[in-house]
Design an enzyme around this catalytic site. Structure first.
Site, PDB file in Angstrom:
ATOM      1  N   THR A   1     -45.144-135.912  32.491  1.00 48.20           N
ATOM      2  CA  THR A   1     -44.826-134.827  33.434  1.00 48.20           C
ATOM      3  C   THR A   1     -45.428-133.538  32.871  1.00 48.20           C
ATOM      4  OG1 THR A   1     -42.615-134.602  32.453  1.00 48.20           O
ATOM      5  CG2 THR A   1     -42.792-135.913  34.461  1.00 48.20           C
TER       6      THR A   1
ATOM      7  N   LYS B   1     -43.013-140.532  26.616  1.00 45.46           N
ATOM      8  CA  LYS B   1     -43.274-139.264  27.272  1.00 45.46           C
ATOM      9  C   LYS B   1     -42.106-138.334  26.963  1.00 45.46           C
ATOM     10  CE  LYS B   1     -42.112-137.546  30.666  1.00 45.46           C
ATOM     11  NZ  LYS B   1     -41.191-136.412  31.013  1.00 45.46           N
TER      12      LYS B   1
ATOM     13  N   THR C   1     -35.051-140.548  23.558  1.00 46.45           N
ATOM     14  CA  THR C   1     -35.732-139.358  24.055  1.00 46.45           C
ATOM     15  C   THR C   1     -36.040-139.582  25.522  1.00 46.45           C
ATOM     16  OG1 THR C   1     -37.493-137.800  23.610  1.00 46.45           O
ATOM     17  CG2 THR C   1     -38.046-140.127  23.437  1.00 46.45           C
TER      18      THR C   1
ATOM     19  N   GLU D   1     -42.731-128.053  24.928  1.00 44.80           N
ATOM     20  CA  GLU D   1     -43.334-127.109  25.870  1.00 44.80           C
ATOM     21  C   GLU D   1     -43.610-125.763  25.195  1.00 44.80           C
ATOM     22  OE1 GLU D   1     -41.448-129.030  29.926  1.00 44.80           O
ATOM     23  OE2 GLU D   1     -40.390-127.388  28.937  1.00 44.80           O
TER      24      GLU D   1
ATOM     25  N   ASN E   1     -41.313-123.547  32.522  1.00 44.30           N
ATOM     26  CA  ASN E   1     -40.038-123.861  33.162  1.00 44.30           C
ATOM     27  C   ASN E   1     -39.649-122.900  34.271  1.00 44.30           C
ATOM     28  OD1 ASN E   1     -38.706-126.277  31.744  1.00 44.30           O
ATOM     29  ND2 ASN E   1     -39.586-125.077  30.079  1.00 44.30           N
TER      30      ASN E   1
ATOM     31  N   SER F   1     -42.532-125.398  41.487  1.00 43.11           N
ATOM     32  CA  SER F   1     -43.439-124.788  42.465  1.00 43.11           C
ATOM     33  C   SER F   1     -44.831-125.385  42.400  1.00 43.11           C
ATOM     34  CB  SER F   1     -43.512-123.284  42.224  1.00 43.11           C
ATOM     35  OG  SER F   1     -43.980-123.010  40.928  1.00 43.11           O
TER      36      SER F   1
END
Length: 459
Positions: free
Chosen positions: A210, A236, A247, A331, A454, A459
């Protein structure tokens, strides 16, 4: 000849010019505005499309050994993403032993609950198995509609592969609270069937991503009695990482001959030191799933005795490798941090302190800014709820003694800490001086990129 009034004509001409400018401005304004909006949209789309690879990523996806009895396929179904593969299927040979651990979230997804229920059943003798995974939609908190979607997807795979529905395990990852467009997945089952091959594991790793910036894989081999045993895993995970079992999504495959009971014991014994010892942002997912499949197709004899110990060590190594890759892909991450706590009065206290430091936004932002602000570590120890004594506590950055005996080490220089913080991989070692318990936890820094990712995830 009449005398020309040049002043009047000039004034009239100026008026005409002003009118023309106003008309042009009125006409060009909307065009300029539309152009500006279009450029803005392109810039935003480019930002999303670029998705820079984490600076902590491995140089390349590792070479994973084929696992006899495990075949992989991945296709584009358009569940949420366009122009990329987003569904993967694994076909597992008859007699495959399955084990798993899952999130303990009270809002866990329908896929997780379905997998848990199926693993609790006695597997039919010599039945095959399958795993199907989609990215882009987590099918979590979608009520009875979500449960029906799980049944539809696993049922379609079961029918196509000729295996019991109780042996088809599914996972979904992505946005929470949106119904899964399962028809897009079931429509692609024939394509997945046609594409199955032993050497498509990297493609499968890509299909489950993702916000990940790189596919994750790890492997190991063990010399068994009469042959080699292979282990290969993919994972992932990038955000919403504070596992309470494993995870985000992890699938490990081996050709070992091993019973389901022994496989489950080995998996469960090694979860805490691997997947339960990582955190990116202190948020536990609704979809956390770790499945291990043992096809039994190795030429080696059944795993037992010394081989069993070697196999478990190798399995734990693959689990740890994958877990750390998740943190490396945190991230917005630019630094990997090990928080090592020793000298705790109990295992529980060691974990409390380690996670308190690893999850502290103040510690994580200091790391991002390369600021050796060890006072934030002191504060995190203090708020943890664990037993601690100011005068027994020691703090180190790597091998650098920063603080001890209730005060900063008199030989410590701020420049030492600042230079150390420039590294990409850091160690914060806290010894509580109270006992023999210890715990290591891995985390990453907290940067503005995490917020960017995030803030517009949907969007």
């Amino acid at each position: 000849m009449a005398k020309t009034d040049w002043k009047a004509e000039a004034k009239a001409l100026k008026k005409k010019v002003r009118k023309l400018k106003d008309r042009l401005g009125a006409a060009a304004g909307p065009v300029a505005e539309a152009l500006g909006e279009a450029v803005g949209d392109v810039v935003q789309a480019a930002k999303k499309a670029l998705k820079p690879v984490s600076p902590l990523a491995p140089a390349a996806f590792p070479v994973l050994p084929p696992i006899k009895g495990a075949e992989f396929a991945a296709v584009e179904a358009g569940v949420r993403y366009q122009n990329r593969k987003d569904v993967m299927l694994v076909r597992l040979a008859p007699g495959t032993a399955m084990a798993g651990v899952f999130t303990r979230s009270s809002t866990r997804s329908g896929c997780v609950r379905d997998c848990q229920a199926k693993l609790a059943l006695k597997a039919p003798a010599d039945a095959g198995a399958a795993i199907i995974v989609n990215s882009g939609n987590s099918n979590a908190f979608t009520g009875a509609v979500g449960d029906a979607a799980v049944a539809a997807v696993t049922g379609a795979v079961a029918e196509a592969l000729g295996v019991p529905a109780s042996r088809v395990f599914s996972s979904s990852t992505g946005v929470i609270g949106e119904p899964l467009p399962f028809e897009k997945i079931t429509a692609k089952v024939p394509d997945l069937m046609a594409a199955l091959t032993e050497d498509a594991v990297e493609m499968a790793a890509q299909a489950i991503m993702t916000t990940d910036t790189f596919p994750k894989g790890a492997a190991a081999t063990v010399q068994g009695e009469g042959g080699t045993i292979h282990i290969a895993g993919i994972a992932k995970g990038s955000g919403m990482i504070a596992p309470d079992m494993a995870t985000m999504l992890v699938y490990i495959f081996t050709d070992a001959k091993i019973s389901q009971a022994n496989l489950q014991k080995m998996l469960s014994r090694n979860v805490d030191a691997t997947f339960n010892s990582i955190t990116v942002d202190s948020d536990t997912s609704t979809s956390d799933t770790l499945l291990v499949a043992a096809t039994g197709r190795s030429e080696a004899a059944e795993v037992k005795g010394a081989v069993a110990k070697a196999f478990e060590t190798a399995l734990a190594g693959v689990m740890r490798d994958l877990a750390l890759q998740v943190v490396r892909d945190g991230e917005g991450a630019t630094k990997l941090v090990e928080v090592r706590v020793t000298g705790a009065a109990s295992d529980e206290d060691a974990a409390k302190v380690a996670f308190s430091i690893a999850n502290s936004p103040l510690v994580k932002t200091a790391v991002a800014g390369q600021d050796p602000n060890w006072g934030r570590i002191v504060a995190a120890v203090g708020k943890s709820g664990a037993q601690a004594d100011r005068d027994l506590l020691t703090i180190r950055f790597g091998d650098i003694l920063v603080a001890e005996k209730g005060w900063r080490n008199p030989d410590y220089q701020e420049e030492q800490g600042a230079n150390y913080m420039l590294g990409q991989e850091l160690l914060f070692h806290v010894d509580l001086g109270l006992g023999k318990s210890k715990r290591s936890v891995w985390t990453c820094d907290l940067t503005s990129r995490y917020i960017e990712i995030n803030a517009d995830y949907r969007s």
